[in-house]
Design a protein around this motif. Structure first.
Motif, PDB file in Angstrom:
ATOM      1  N   GLY A  53       0.814  -1.204   0.000  1.00 48.08           N
ATOM      2  CA  GLY A  53       0.000   0.000   0.000  1.00 48.08           C
ATOM      3  C   GLY A  53       0.847   1.252   0.000  1.00 48.08           C
ATOM      4  O   GLY A  53       1.933   1.278  -0.576  1.00 48.08           O
ATOM      5  N   SER A  54       0.381   2.267   0.690  1.00 45.40           N
ATOM      6  CA  SER A  54       0.983   3.585   0.589  1.00 45.40           C
ATOM      7  C   SER A  54       2.002   3.864   1.688  1.00 45.40           C
ATOM      8  O   SER A  54       2.505   2.947   2.340  1.00 45.40           O
ATOM      9  N   SER A  55       2.287   5.126   1.907  1.00 44.40           N
ATOM     10  CA  SER A  55       3.427   5.504   2.750  1.00 44.40           C
ATOM     11  C   SER A  55       3.283   5.125   4.223  1.00 44.40           C
ATOM     12  O   SER A  55       4.283   5.032   4.927  1.00 44.40           O
ATOM     13  N   SER A  56       2.061   4.914   4.693  1.00 45.74           N
ATOM     14  CA  SER A  56       1.907   4.474   6.091  1.00 45.74           C
ATOM     15  C   SER A  56       2.552   3.115   6.301  1.00 45.74           C
ATOM     16  O   SER A  56       3.033   2.816   7.398  1.00 45.74           O
ATOM     17  N   PHE A  57       2.563   2.294   5.276  1.00 50.33           N
ATOM     18  CA  PHE A  57       3.307   1.028   5.330  1.00 50.33           C
ATOM     19  C   PHE A  57       4.771   1.256   4.969  1.00 50.33           C
ATOM     20  O   PHE A  57       5.663   0.669   5.577  1.00 50.33           O
ATOM     21  N   ARG A  58       5.018   2.093   3.970  1.00 48.73           N
ATOM     22  CA  ARG A  58       6.410   2.345   3.556  1.00 48.73           C
ATOM     23  C   ARG A  58       7.253   2.842   4.720  1.00 48.73           C
ATOM     24  O   ARG A  58       8.418   2.474   4.870  1.00 48.73           O
ATOM     25  N   MET A  59       6.654   3.667   5.575  1.00 50.62           N
ATOM     26  CA  MET A  59       7.393   4.257   6.683  1.00 50.62           C
ATOM     27  C   MET A  59       7.399   3.383   7.938  1.00 50.62           C
ATOM     28  O   MET A  59       7.987   3.764   8.948  1.00 50.62           O
ATOM     29  N   TRP A  60       6.784   2.233   7.848  1.00 52.30           N
ATOM     30  CA  TRP A  60       6.797   1.291   8.974  1.00 52.30           C
ATOM     31  C   TRP A  60       8.072   0.457   8.858  1.00 52.30           C
ATOM     32  O   TRP A  60       8.052  -0.720   8.535  1.00 52.30           O
ATOM     33  N   LYS A  61       9.179   1.080   9.129  1.00 52.07           N
ATOM     34  CA  LYS A  61      10.484   0.471   8.886  1.00 52.07           C
ATOM     35  C   LYS A  61      10.748  -0.751   9.763  1.00 52.07           C
ATOM     36  O   LYS A  61      11.474  -1.660   9.369  1.00 52.07           O
ATOM     37  N   ASP A  62      10.194  -0.772  10.961  1.00 49.72           N
ATOM     38  CA  ASP A  62      10.450  -1.879  11.874  1.00 49.72           C
ATOM     39  C   ASP A  62       9.271  -2.841  11.963  1.00 49.72           C
ATOM     40  O   ASP A  62       9.050  -3.472  12.984  1.00 49.72           O
TER      41      ASP A  62
END
Length: 222
Positions: A53-62
Protein backbone atom coordinates in the motif's frame (compact mmCIF):
# COMPACT_ATOMS: atom_id res chain seq x y z
CA UNK A 1 30.29 15.86 -41.40
CA UNK A 2 33.38 15.03 -39.42
CA UNK A 3 33.46 11.74 -37.55
CA UNK A 4 33.83 13.48 -34.19
CA UNK A 5 30.79 15.68 -34.76
CA UNK A 6 28.77 12.71 -36.02
CA UNK A 7 29.66 10.66 -32.94
CA UNK A 8 28.72 13.58 -30.71
CA UNK A 9 25.30 13.87 -32.36
CA UNK A 10 24.70 10.13 -31.93
CA UNK A 11 25.54 10.37 -28.23
CA UNK A 12 23.19 13.34 -27.83
CA UNK A 13 20.43 11.46 -29.63
CA UNK A 14 20.89 8.43 -27.37
CA UNK A 15 20.76 10.62 -24.28
CA UNK A 16 17.57 12.29 -25.50
CA UNK A 17 15.98 8.90 -26.16
CA UNK A 18 17.05 7.62 -22.77
CA UNK A 19 15.72 10.67 -20.96
CA UNK A 20 12.49 10.47 -22.95
CA UNK A 21 12.04 6.82 -22.00
CA UNK A 22 12.70 7.62 -18.36
CA UNK A 23 10.20 10.46 -18.46
CA UNK A 24 7.54 8.04 -19.65
CA UNK A 25 7.88 5.78 -16.62
CA UNK A 26 4.75 5.72 -14.45
CA UNK A 27 4.88 7.07 -10.88
CA UNK A 28 6.99 5.11 -8.38
CA UNK A 29 8.66 3.08 -11.14
CA UNK A 30 12.09 3.52 -9.53
CA UNK A 31 10.84 2.23 -6.17
CA UNK A 32 9.33 -0.81 -7.80
CA UNK A 33 12.58 -1.53 -9.62
CA UNK A 34 14.41 -1.30 -6.29
CA UNK A 35 12.05 -3.89 -4.83
CA UNK A 36 12.69 -6.18 -7.77
CA UNK A 37 16.45 -5.74 -7.41
CA UNK A 38 16.20 -6.62 -3.72
CA UNK A 39 14.25 -9.73 -4.63
CA UNK A 40 16.85 -10.76 -7.20
CA UNK A 41 19.62 -10.49 -4.60
CA UNK A 42 17.71 -12.17 -1.80
CA UNK A 43 14.47 -13.91 -2.67
CA UNK A 44 11.75 -13.37 -0.05
CA UNK A 45 10.34 -16.43 1.68
CA UNK A 46 7.30 -18.00 0.09
CA UNK A 47 4.01 -18.06 2.01
CA UNK A 48 4.97 -14.93 3.93
CA UNK A 49 2.64 -12.09 4.90
CA UNK A 50 2.69 -9.22 2.42
CA UNK A 51 2.09 -5.64 3.55
CA UNK A 52 1.27 -3.53 0.50
CA UNK A 53 0.00 0.00 0.00
CA UNK A 54 0.98 3.58 0.59
CA UNK A 55 3.43 5.50 2.75
CA UNK A 56 1.91 4.47 6.09
CA UNK A 57 3.31 1.03 5.33
CA UNK A 58 6.41 2.34 3.56
CA UNK A 59 7.39 4.26 6.68
CA UNK A 60 6.80 1.29 8.97
CA UNK A 61 10.48 0.47 8.89
CA UNK A 62 10.45 -1.88 11.87
CA UNK A 63 7.34 -3.82 10.88
CA UNK A 64 9.27 -7.12 10.94
CA UNK A 65 10.53 -6.33 14.44
CA UNK A 66 6.99 -5.48 15.53
CA UNK A 67 5.80 -8.89 14.36
CA UNK A 68 8.81 -11.11 15.17
CA UNK A 69 6.87 -14.37 14.97
CA UNK A 70 5.81 -13.80 11.37
CA UNK A 71 7.63 -13.53 8.05
CA UNK A 72 6.79 -10.08 6.72
CA UNK A 73 7.36 -8.60 3.27
CA UNK A 74 6.80 -4.83 3.25
CA UNK A 75 5.94 -3.39 -0.13
CA UNK A 76 4.51 -0.05 0.85
CA UNK A 77 5.67 2.52 -1.69
CA UNK A 78 5.60 6.25 -2.32
CA UNK A 79 2.36 8.05 -1.67
CA UNK A 80 0.60 5.43 -3.70
CA UNK A 81 -3.08 5.22 -4.52
CA UNK A 82 -5.15 2.12 -5.14
CA UNK A 83 -4.64 2.69 -8.85
CA UNK A 84 -0.88 2.52 -8.33
CA UNK A 85 -1.15 -0.72 -6.37
CA UNK A 86 -3.36 -2.16 -9.10
CA UNK A 87 -0.86 -1.06 -11.75
CA UNK A 88 2.07 -2.77 -10.01
CA UNK A 89 0.26 -5.88 -8.78
CA UNK A 90 2.22 -8.10 -11.17
CA UNK A 91 5.45 -6.74 -9.71
CA UNK A 92 4.85 -6.47 -5.97
CA UNK A 93 1.90 -8.72 -5.12
CA UNK A 94 1.60 -11.82 -7.27
CA UNK A 95 5.27 -12.89 -7.43
CA UNK A 96 5.43 -13.54 -3.67
CA UNK A 97 2.66 -16.17 -3.47
CA UNK A 98 1.84 -14.80 -0.04
CA UNK A 99 -0.47 -16.64 2.33
CA UNK A 100 -1.89 -13.31 3.46
CA UNK A 101 -2.04 -9.80 2.04
CA UNK A 102 -2.46 -6.78 4.31
CA UNK A 103 -3.56 -3.65 2.43
CA UNK A 104 -3.44 -0.02 3.49
CA UNK A 105 -4.44 2.33 0.70
CA UNK A 106 -7.17 4.70 -0.43
CA UNK A 107 -6.33 7.77 1.62
CA UNK A 108 -4.22 9.29 -1.15
CA UNK A 109 -6.98 8.57 -3.67
CA UNK A 110 -9.43 10.64 -1.64
CA UNK A 111 -6.92 13.44 -1.06
CA UNK A 112 -5.90 13.66 -4.72
CA UNK A 113 -9.03 15.42 -5.96
CA UNK A 114 -12.43 16.64 -4.79
CA UNK A 115 -13.92 14.54 -7.58
CA UNK A 116 -12.73 11.27 -6.01
CA UNK A 117 -15.67 9.98 -4.01
CA UNK A 118 -15.95 7.19 -1.49
CA UNK A 119 -17.70 5.12 -4.15
CA UNK A 120 -14.73 5.51 -6.49
CA UNK A 121 -12.32 4.38 -3.77
CA UNK A 122 -14.59 1.45 -2.99
CA UNK A 123 -14.74 0.42 -6.64
CA UNK A 124 -10.96 0.65 -6.94
CA UNK A 125 -10.56 -1.57 -3.89
CA UNK A 126 -13.02 -4.10 -5.30
CA UNK A 127 -11.01 -4.17 -8.53
CA UNK A 128 -7.83 -4.89 -6.58
CA UNK A 129 -9.56 -7.50 -4.44
CA UNK A 130 -10.91 -9.31 -7.50
CA UNK A 131 -7.47 -9.30 -9.12
CA UNK A 132 -5.98 -10.87 -6.01
CA UNK A 133 -8.81 -13.39 -5.68
CA UNK A 134 -8.59 -14.40 -9.33
CA UNK A 135 -4.86 -15.00 -8.92
CA UNK A 136 -5.24 -17.01 -5.70
CA UNK A 137 -8.69 -17.77 -4.31
CA UNK A 138 -7.24 -19.11 -1.05
CA UNK A 139 -5.15 -16.10 -0.07
CA UNK A 140 -6.32 -14.22 3.00
CA UNK A 141 -6.93 -10.50 2.39
CA UNK A 142 -6.98 -7.91 5.18
CA UNK A 143 -7.80 -4.24 4.69
CA UNK A 144 -6.61 -1.75 7.29
CA UNK A 145 -9.12 1.08 7.49
CA UNK A 146 -8.18 4.48 6.16
CA UNK A 147 -6.87 6.49 9.09
CA UNK A 148 -8.08 9.91 10.34
CA UNK A 149 -5.15 12.15 9.42
CA UNK A 150 -5.40 15.60 11.06
CA UNK A 151 -4.01 17.30 7.95
CA UNK A 152 -6.84 15.81 5.92
CA UNK A 153 -9.82 16.52 8.14
CA UNK A 154 -11.66 18.01 5.17
CA UNK A 155 -12.06 14.52 3.68
CA UNK A 156 -12.99 12.67 6.86
CA UNK A 157 -16.58 12.25 5.75
CA UNK A 158 -15.37 10.45 2.62
CA UNK A 159 -12.88 8.45 4.69
CA UNK A 160 -15.63 7.16 6.98
CA UNK A 161 -17.90 6.36 4.03
CA UNK A 162 -15.10 4.51 2.20
CA UNK A 163 -14.27 2.49 5.30
CA UNK A 164 -17.91 1.54 5.83
CA UNK A 165 -18.35 0.43 2.22
CA UNK A 166 -15.19 -1.68 2.21
CA UNK A 167 -16.00 -3.20 5.61
CA UNK A 168 -19.48 -4.20 4.43
CA UNK A 169 -18.06 -5.72 1.27
CA UNK A 170 -15.43 -7.79 3.07
CA UNK A 171 -17.94 -8.98 5.66
CA UNK A 172 -19.58 -10.99 2.88
CA UNK A 173 -16.33 -12.53 1.62
CA UNK A 174 -14.50 -15.56 2.92
CA UNK A 175 -10.85 -15.36 4.01
CA UNK A 176 -10.98 -11.62 4.56
CA UNK A 177 -10.92 -9.16 7.44
CA UNK A 178 -11.34 -5.44 8.04
CA UNK A 179 -9.14 -3.87 10.72
CA UNK A 180 -10.74 -0.73 12.12
CA UNK A 181 -7.90 1.54 13.20
CA UNK A 182 -9.94 4.68 12.49
CA UNK A 183 -11.94 4.49 15.71
CA UNK A 184 -8.77 3.84 17.71
CA UNK A 185 -7.20 7.06 16.44
CA UNK A 186 -9.97 9.55 17.26
CA UNK A 187 -10.90 11.14 20.58
CA UNK A 188 -14.26 11.27 22.36
CA UNK A 189 -15.30 14.16 20.10
CA UNK A 190 -14.51 12.27 16.90
CA UNK A 191 -11.40 14.34 16.24
CA UNK A 192 -8.07 12.77 15.18
CA UNK A 193 -5.62 12.28 18.02
CA UNK A 194 -2.83 14.60 16.92
CA UNK A 195 -0.39 13.09 19.40
CA UNK A 196 -0.24 9.97 17.21
CA UNK A 197 1.20 11.85 14.24
CA UNK A 198 4.44 13.40 13.08
CA UNK A 199 4.74 17.14 12.59
CA UNK A 200 3.18 16.88 9.12
CA UNK A 201 -0.03 15.60 10.77
CA UNK A 202 -0.23 12.97 8.04
CA UNK A 203 2.25 10.24 8.87
CA UNK A 204 2.32 8.42 12.19
CA UNK A 205 4.85 8.47 14.98
CA UNK A 206 5.75 5.35 17.05
CA UNK A 207 2.64 5.79 19.20
CA UNK A 208 0.48 5.60 16.10
CA UNK A 209 2.23 2.48 14.89
CA UNK A 210 1.86 0.91 18.34
CA UNK A 211 -1.91 1.20 17.91
CA UNK A 212 -1.71 -0.37 14.47
CA UNK A 213 0.44 -3.22 15.74
CA UNK A 214 -2.02 -4.08 18.48
CA UNK A 215 -4.98 -3.84 16.10
CA UNK A 216 -3.47 -5.85 13.24
CA UNK A 217 -1.67 -8.66 15.08
CA UNK A 218 -4.80 -10.67 16.00
CA UNK A 219 -5.61 -11.00 12.31
CA UNK A 220 -2.20 -12.28 11.18
CA UNK A 221 -2.03 -15.90 10.08
CA UNK A 222 0.41 -18.22 11.78
Amino acid sequence: MKKGAKAFLIIVALLVCTNSAQAQHPPYWDEIQNFKQQDSLSAPLKKAILFVGSSSFRMWKDVQQDFPHYNIINRGFGGSSLLDVIHYADDIIFPYHSKQIIIYCGENDLASSDSITAKIVFERFVTLYKMISNENKKVNVVFVSIKPSPSRQSIQGKVIESNNMIASFLKKKRNTAFVNVYDLMIDAHGEPKKELFLQDMLHMNPDGYAIWKKAIEPYLLK
